[in-house]
Design a protein around this motif. Structure first.
Motif, short mmCIF file in Angstrom:
data_model
loop_
_atom_site.label_atom_id
_atom_site.label_comp_id
_atom_site.label_asym_id
_atom_site.label_seq_id
_atom_site.Cartn_x
_atom_site.Cartn_y
_atom_site.Cartn_z
N ASP A 151 -53.51 15.21 36.93
CA ASP A 151 -53.84 16.06 38.07
C ASP A 151 -52.64 16.83 38.62
OD1 ASP A 151 -56.53 15.51 38.11
OD2 ASP A 151 -56.27 13.71 39.34
N TRP A 152 -51.43 16.36 38.32
CA TRP A 152 -50.25 17.08 38.82
C TRP A 152 -50.07 18.37 38.04
CZ3 TRP A 152 -48.31 15.05 43.14
CH2 TRP A 152 -48.48 13.69 43.38
N PRO A 153 -49.59 19.42 38.71
CA PRO A 153 -49.40 20.69 37.99
C PRO A 153 -48.25 20.62 36.99
CG PRO A 153 -48.51 20.85 40.22
CD PRO A 153 -49.21 19.51 40.13
N VAL A 154 -48.23 21.57 36.08
CA VAL A 154 -47.07 21.79 35.21
C VAL A 154 -46.53 23.18 35.54
CG1 VAL A 154 -46.22 21.93 32.85
CG2 VAL A 154 -48.04 20.33 33.40
N VAL A 155 -45.24 23.26 35.78
CA VAL A 155 -44.60 24.53 36.14
C VAL A 155 -43.65 24.93 35.02
CG1 VAL A 155 -43.01 25.67 37.76
CG2 VAL A 155 -44.75 24.09 38.63
N SER A 156 -43.75 26.16 34.54
CA SER A 156 -42.85 26.59 33.46
C SER A 156 -42.06 27.83 33.85
CB SER A 156 -43.64 26.82 32.16
OG SER A 156 -44.03 28.16 32.03
N ILE A 157 -40.85 27.90 33.34
CA ILE A 157 -39.95 29.04 33.57
C ILE A 157 -39.58 29.61 32.20
CG2 ILE A 157 -37.75 29.80 34.56
CD1 ILE A 157 -37.72 27.12 36.15
N SER A 158 -39.72 30.91 32.04
CA SER A 158 -39.35 31.58 30.79
C SER A 158 -38.03 32.31 30.95
CB SER A 158 -40.44 32.58 30.38
OG SER A 158 -41.63 31.91 30.03
N LEU A 159 -37.16 32.17 29.97
CA LEU A 159 -35.84 32.81 30.00
C LEU A 159 -35.54 33.42 28.63
CD1 LEU A 159 -33.87 29.87 31.73
CD2 LEU A 159 -34.52 32.05 32.81
N GLY A 160 -35.00 34.62 28.63
CA GLY A 160 -34.62 35.23 27.35
C GLY A 160 -35.75 36.11 26.80
N PRO A 167 -63.20 31.72 24.02
CA PRO A 167 -62.33 32.89 24.24
C PRO A 167 -60.94 32.50 24.73
CG PRO A 167 -64.01 32.73 25.97
CD PRO A 167 -64.33 31.67 24.96
N THR A 168 -59.98 33.33 24.37
CA THR A 168 -58.60 33.14 24.85
C THR A 168 -58.12 34.46 25.44
OG1 THR A 168 -57.60 33.78 22.74
CG2 THR A 168 -58.11 31.44 23.02
N GLN A 169 -57.11 34.36 26.27
CA GLN A 169 -56.46 35.55 26.82
C GLN A 169 -54.99 35.48 26.47
OE1 GLN A 169 -57.88 34.93 31.03
NE2 GLN A 169 -57.77 37.16 30.99
N SER A 170 -54.39 36.64 26.23
CA SER A 170 -52.97 36.68 25.89
C SER A 170 -52.21 37.47 26.94
CB SER A 170 -52.78 37.33 24.52
OG SER A 170 -53.32 36.49 23.53
N ILE A 171 -51.01 37.00 27.22
CA ILE A 171 -50.16 37.67 28.20
C ILE A 171 -48.71 37.53 27.75
CG2 ILE A 171 -50.14 35.57 29.62
CD1 ILE A 171 -49.70 37.21 32.05
N TRP A 172 -47.94 38.61 27.90
CA TRP A 172 -46.51 38.52 27.57
C TRP A 172 -45.78 37.85 28.72
CZ3 TRP A 172 -44.15 39.28 23.04
CH2 TRP A 172 -44.86 39.97 22.05
N LEU A 173 -45.03 36.80 28.42
CA LEU A 173 -44.15 36.18 29.40
C LEU A 173 -42.76 36.75 29.20
CD1 LEU A 173 -45.22 32.41 29.27
CD2 LEU A 173 -45.87 34.16 30.96
N ASN A 174 -42.18 37.24 30.28
CA ASN A 174 -40.86 37.85 30.22
C ASN A 174 -39.85 36.95 30.91
OD1 ASN A 174 -42.81 40.64 31.05
ND2 ASN A 174 -41.93 40.32 29.01
N SER A 175 -38.59 37.24 30.67
CA SER A 175 -37.53 36.42 31.24
C SER A 175 -37.65 36.40 32.77
CB SER A 175 -36.17 37.00 30.84
OG SER A 175 -35.14 36.10 31.14
N GLY A 176 -37.63 35.22 33.33
CA GLY A 176 -37.76 35.07 34.78
C GLY A 176 -39.17 34.77 35.23
N ASP A 177 -40.14 34.90 34.34
CA ASP A 177 -41.53 34.59 34.72
C ASP A 177 -41.71 33.09 34.91
OD1 ASP A 177 -42.30 37.24 34.66
OD2 ASP A 177 -43.34 37.11 32.73
#
Ligand code: MD6
Ligand code: FE
Length: 177
Positions: A103-112, A127-137
């Motif tokens: 139940d606890w969230p997972v938090v992610s940080i993208s770098l590079g 169905p799936t959805q796609s999204i570009w994760l950029n540095s700092g997201d």
């Protein structure tokens, strides 16, 4: 944060783990916190020790600050996974479900470098959805999305100048145990 993660990697080297099925992952992994996520022929799990028997380093304050600001929960994470994607690395669709309490969230940080993140349903297929994760997201999987299948189809190697030799780091914080 990159400097903090270099310090983490100095104490807990990035390793290429084997899946329970015997495939080497393309992503190299380290971790910080009371426990770290590991995998080998015996299975996916959190372990209080690294494969070499050493303890994991502490989670850097800068990461904990992001968790406090973003997670919406009043408990600190006990694990911080560090994933390094070199050229051609990807991560197959998976659920994050090795934690004791899901139940606890997972938090992610993208770098590079940019990464194509795909997210689907809580069951395989559909169905799936796609999204570009950029540095700092920063991405959060919580609530109905906590158990959604997700993965990284590919990175755009060299798209960011954050890491001198290219590549992508993704840091995920969790309450594991
Ligand atoms: C990645 N992320 O961005 C892989 N898991 O490299 C994950 O597997 C992930 O971004 C749980 C929550 C957020 C995430
Ligand atoms: Fe995940």
């Amino acid at each position: 944060m990159v400097g903090d993660l270099r310090d983490v990697a100095a104490k807990a080297p990035l390793r290429r783990y084997e899946t329970p099925g015997g495939k080497k992952m393309s992503v190299r992994m380290s971790a910080a916190g009371k426990v770290g996520w590991v995998t080998d022929r015996a299975g996916y799990r959190y372990d209080s020790l690294q494969p070499d028997g050493e303890a994991w380093p502490e989670i850097p304050i800068a990461m904990l600050d992001v968790w406090s600001t973003i997670s919406g929960v009043d408990r600190a994470p006990d694990s911080c996974l560090v994933n390094f994607y070199g050229e051609g690395s990807k991560m197959g669709l998976h659920q994050d479900r090795d934690e004791v309490d899901l139940d606890w969230p997972v938090v992610s940080i993208s770098l590079g470098d940019d990464a194509l993140f795909r997210i689907g349903q809580v069951t395989r297929g559909g169905p799936t959805q796609s999204i570009w994760l950029n540095s700092g997201d920063v991405a959060v999987l919580s609530g109905a999305a906590r158990l959604a299948y997700h993965g990284i189809d590919r990175i755009r190697f060299g798209s960011s100048s954050l890491l001198p030799d290219g590549g992508r780091i993704n840091v995920t914080m969790r309450v594991a145990g």
